[in-house]
Motif scaffolding. Structure first.
Motif, PDB file in Angstrom:
ATOM      1  N   ILE A 184       0.929  -1.172  -0.023  1.00 35.55           N
ATOM      2  CA  ILE A 184      -0.031   0.012   0.107  1.00 35.55           C
ATOM      3  C   ILE A 184       0.913   1.322   0.042  1.00 35.55           C
ATOM      4  CG2 ILE A 184      -1.785   1.447   1.329  1.00 35.55           C
ATOM      5  CD1 ILE A 184      -2.605  -1.226   2.361  1.00 35.55           C
ATOM      6  N   LEU A 185       0.467   2.216  -1.070  1.00 34.76           N
ATOM      7  CA  LEU A 185       1.219   3.340  -0.888  1.00 34.76           C
ATOM      8  C   LEU A 185       0.488   4.349   0.346  1.00 34.76           C
ATOM      9  CD1 LEU A 185       3.243   5.323  -2.486  1.00 34.76           C
ATOM     10  CD2 LEU A 185       1.441   6.066  -3.843  1.00 34.76           C
ATOM     11  N   ALA A 186       1.299   4.991   1.161  1.00 36.63           N
ATOM     12  CA  ALA A 186       0.909   5.579   2.244  1.00 36.63           C
ATOM     13  C   ALA A 186       1.780   6.700   2.616  1.00 36.63           C
ATOM     14  CB  ALA A 186       0.619   4.794   3.560  1.00 36.63           C
ATOM     15  N   ARG A 187       1.210   7.791   3.439  1.00 37.46           N
ATOM     16  CA  ARG A 187       2.205   9.026   3.933  1.00 37.46           C
ATOM     17  C   ARG A 187       2.140   8.674   5.375  1.00 37.46           C
ATOM     18  NH1 ARG A 187      -0.643  12.722   1.616  1.00 37.46           N
ATOM     19  NH2 ARG A 187      -1.879  12.840   3.094  1.00 37.46           N
ATOM     20  N   VAL A 188       3.242   8.815   6.007  1.00 40.94           N
ATOM     21  CA  VAL A 188       3.419   8.914   7.477  1.00 40.94           C
ATOM     22  C   VAL A 188       2.781  10.126   7.997  1.00 40.94           C
ATOM     23  CG1 VAL A 188       4.965   8.649   9.537  1.00 40.94           C
ATOM     24  CG2 VAL A 188       5.283   7.290   7.421  1.00 40.94           C
ATOM     25  N   VAL A 189       1.700   9.966   8.836  1.00 39.53           N
ATOM     26  CA  VAL A 189       1.271  11.445   9.495  1.00 39.53           C
ATOM     27  C   VAL A 189       1.472  11.633  10.841  1.00 39.53           C
ATOM     28  CG1 VAL A 189      -0.561  11.318   7.638  1.00 39.53           C
ATOM     29  CG2 VAL A 189      -1.019  10.125   9.596  1.00 39.53           C
ATOM     30  N   THR A 207       1.204   6.436  12.513  1.00 45.37           N
ATOM     31  CA  THR A 207       0.119   6.573  11.977  1.00 45.37           C
ATOM     32  C   THR A 207       0.275   6.806  10.568  1.00 45.37           C
ATOM     33  OG1 THR A 207      -0.900   7.435  14.009  1.00 45.37           O
ATOM     34  CG2 THR A 207      -2.157   7.597  11.986  1.00 45.37           C
ATOM     35  N   VAL A 208      -0.197   6.026   9.733  1.00 46.12           N
ATOM     36  CA  VAL A 208      -0.161   6.248   8.039  1.00 46.12           C
ATOM     37  C   VAL A 208      -1.605   6.399   7.365  1.00 46.12           C
ATOM     38  CG1 VAL A 208       2.111   5.074   7.910  1.00 46.12           C
ATOM     39  CG2 VAL A 208       0.001   3.667   7.646  1.00 46.12           C
ATOM     40  N   GLN A 209      -1.482   7.406   6.486  1.00 41.82           N
ATOM     41  CA  GLN A 209      -2.747   7.549   5.553  1.00 41.82           C
ATOM     42  C   GLN A 209      -2.276   6.644   4.375  1.00 41.82           C
ATOM     43  OE1 GLN A 209      -5.672   9.285   6.219  1.00 41.82           O
ATOM     44  NE2 GLN A 209      -6.073   8.205   4.040  1.00 41.82           N
ATOM     45  N   PRO A 210      -3.468   5.755   3.751  1.00 40.84           N
ATOM     46  CA  PRO A 210      -3.227   5.231   2.537  1.00 40.84           C
ATOM     47  C   PRO A 210      -3.324   6.513   1.348  1.00 40.84           C
ATOM     48  CG  PRO A 210      -4.695   4.003   3.734  1.00 40.84           C
ATOM     49  CD  PRO A 210      -4.262   5.084   4.492  1.00 40.84           C
ATOM     50  N   LEU A 211      -2.652   6.328   0.253  1.00 42.27           N
ATOM     51  CA  LEU A 211      -2.825   7.324  -0.711  1.00 42.27           C
ATOM     52  C   LEU A 211      -3.011   6.650  -1.946  1.00 42.27           C
ATOM     53  CD1 LEU A 211       0.624   9.179  -0.119  1.00 42.27           C
ATOM     54  CD2 LEU A 211      -1.841   9.995   0.649  1.00 42.27           C
ATOM     55  N   ILE A 224       6.184  -0.674   7.480  1.00 44.75           N
ATOM     56  CA  ILE A 224       6.719   0.368   6.467  1.00 44.75           C
ATOM     57  C   ILE A 224       7.875  -0.454   6.024  1.00 44.75           C
ATOM     58  CG2 ILE A 224       7.705   2.360   5.954  1.00 44.75           C
ATOM     59  CD1 ILE A 224       5.814   3.480   8.392  1.00 44.75           C
ATOM     60  N   VAL A 225       8.127  -0.682   4.612  1.00 44.00           N
ATOM     61  CA  VAL A 225       9.243  -1.463   4.214  1.00 44.00           C
ATOM     62  C   VAL A 225      10.029  -0.797   3.156  1.00 44.00           C
ATOM     63  CG1 VAL A 225       8.203  -3.703   4.485  1.00 44.00           C
ATOM     64  CG2 VAL A 225       7.718  -2.637   2.404  1.00 44.00           C
ATOM     65  N   ALA A 226       9.534   0.523   2.823  1.00 44.29           N
ATOM     66  CA  ALA A 226      10.440   1.429   1.917  1.00 44.29           C
ATOM     67  C   ALA A 226       9.756   3.000   1.943  1.00 44.29           C
ATOM     68  CB  ALA A 226      10.384   0.931   0.551  1.00 44.29           C
ATOM     69  N   VAL A 227      10.736   3.664   1.777  1.00 46.29           N
ATOM     70  CA  VAL A 227      10.539   5.165   1.579  1.00 46.29           C
ATOM     71  C   VAL A 227      10.422   5.251   0.092  1.00 46.29           C
ATOM     72  CG1 VAL A 227      11.141   7.473   1.899  1.00 46.29           C
ATOM     73  CG2 VAL A 227      11.565   5.931   3.773  1.00 46.29           C
ATOM     74  N   VAL A 228       9.431   6.220  -0.256  1.00 46.41           N
ATOM     75  CA  VAL A 228       9.337   6.358  -1.714  1.00 46.41           C
ATOM     76  C   VAL A 228       9.971   7.743  -2.021  1.00 46.41           C
ATOM     77  CG1 VAL A 228       7.645   6.582  -3.620  1.00 46.41           C
ATOM     78  CG2 VAL A 228       7.161   5.128  -1.886  1.00 46.41           C
ATOM     79  N   ASP A 268      -5.516  11.371  -0.566  1.00 48.77           N
ATOM     80  CA  ASP A 268      -5.964  10.316   0.445  1.00 48.77           C
ATOM     81  C   ASP A 268      -6.967   9.193   0.025  1.00 48.77           C
ATOM     82  OD1 ASP A 268      -4.615  11.997   2.124  1.00 48.77           O
ATOM     83  OD2 ASP A 268      -6.144  12.505   3.205  1.00 48.77           O
ATOM     84  N   SER A 269      -6.739   8.103   0.323  1.00 50.82           N
ATOM     85  CA  SER A 269      -7.504   6.823   0.187  1.00 50.82           C
ATOM     86  C   SER A 269      -7.763   6.129   1.279  1.00 50.82           C
ATOM     87  CB  SER A 269      -6.790   6.247  -0.983  1.00 50.82           C
ATOM     88  OG  SER A 269      -7.434   4.754  -1.480  1.00 50.82           O
ATOM     89  N   GLY A 270      -9.167   6.367   1.912  1.00 52.15           N
ATOM     90  CA  GLY A 270      -9.377   5.383   2.945  1.00 52.15           C
ATOM     91  C   GLY A 270      -8.877   5.933   4.284  1.00 52.15           C
ATOM     92  N   GLU A 271      -9.141   4.990   5.377  1.00 49.83           N
ATOM     93  CA  GLU A 271      -8.673   5.097   6.651  1.00 49.83           C
ATOM     94  C   GLU A 271      -7.289   4.953   7.024  1.00 49.83           C
ATOM     95  OE1 GLU A 271     -11.114   6.493   9.060  1.00 49.83           O
ATOM     96  OE2 GLU A 271     -12.592   6.611   7.228  1.00 49.83           O
ATOM     97  N   SER A 272      -6.752   6.030   8.115  1.00 48.40           N
ATOM     98  CA  SER A 272      -5.310   5.695   8.490  1.00 48.40           C
ATOM     99  C   SER A 272      -5.410   4.578   9.375  1.00 48.40           C
ATOM    100  CB  SER A 272      -4.927   7.241   9.240  1.00 48.40           C
ATOM    101  OG  SER A 272      -5.688   7.281  10.442  1.00 48.40           O
TER     102      SER A 272
END
Length: 90
Positions: free
Chosen positions: A2-7, A26-30, A79-83, A36-40
């Motif tokens: 899942i692509l996400a942003r650390v919030v 806490t991460v927010q799917p993107l 979390i396995v990678a930073v994009v 944003d895409s869905g719940e954190s």
């Protein structure tokens, strides 16, 4: 994945022993466009990420246990990678 942003950071005075010395965020799917895409949700960091980073999150138990190297790990989201960059084709 899942692509996400650390919030945000998660602070806990008591953790499961399998989470000792591990950061939880806490991460927010993107979507790929950054919206944003869905719940954190909560994810354990394995990529030295931090708030504001775009990351890839693995949400599959067996894969996580293989990455961590612990067949009894309680971790469900990792979390396995930073994009660095997203290139969209089309």
């Amino acid at each position: 994945m899942i692509l996400a942003r650390v919030v945000g950071n998660v602070v806990s005075t008591v953790k499961h022993p399998g989470l000792n010395a591990k950061a939880v965020f806490t991460v927010q799917p993107l979507e790929t466009d950054g919206s944003d895409s869905g719940e954190s949700f909560l994810a354990v960091d394995h990529a030295q990420s931090g708030p504001g980073d775009t990351v890839l999150v693995l949400r599959e138990g067996n894969g996580i246990r293989q990455v961590i190297g612990d067949s009894k790990s309680p971790i469900r989201c990792l979390i396995v990678a930073v994009v660095d960059q997203i290139d969209r084709v089309g």
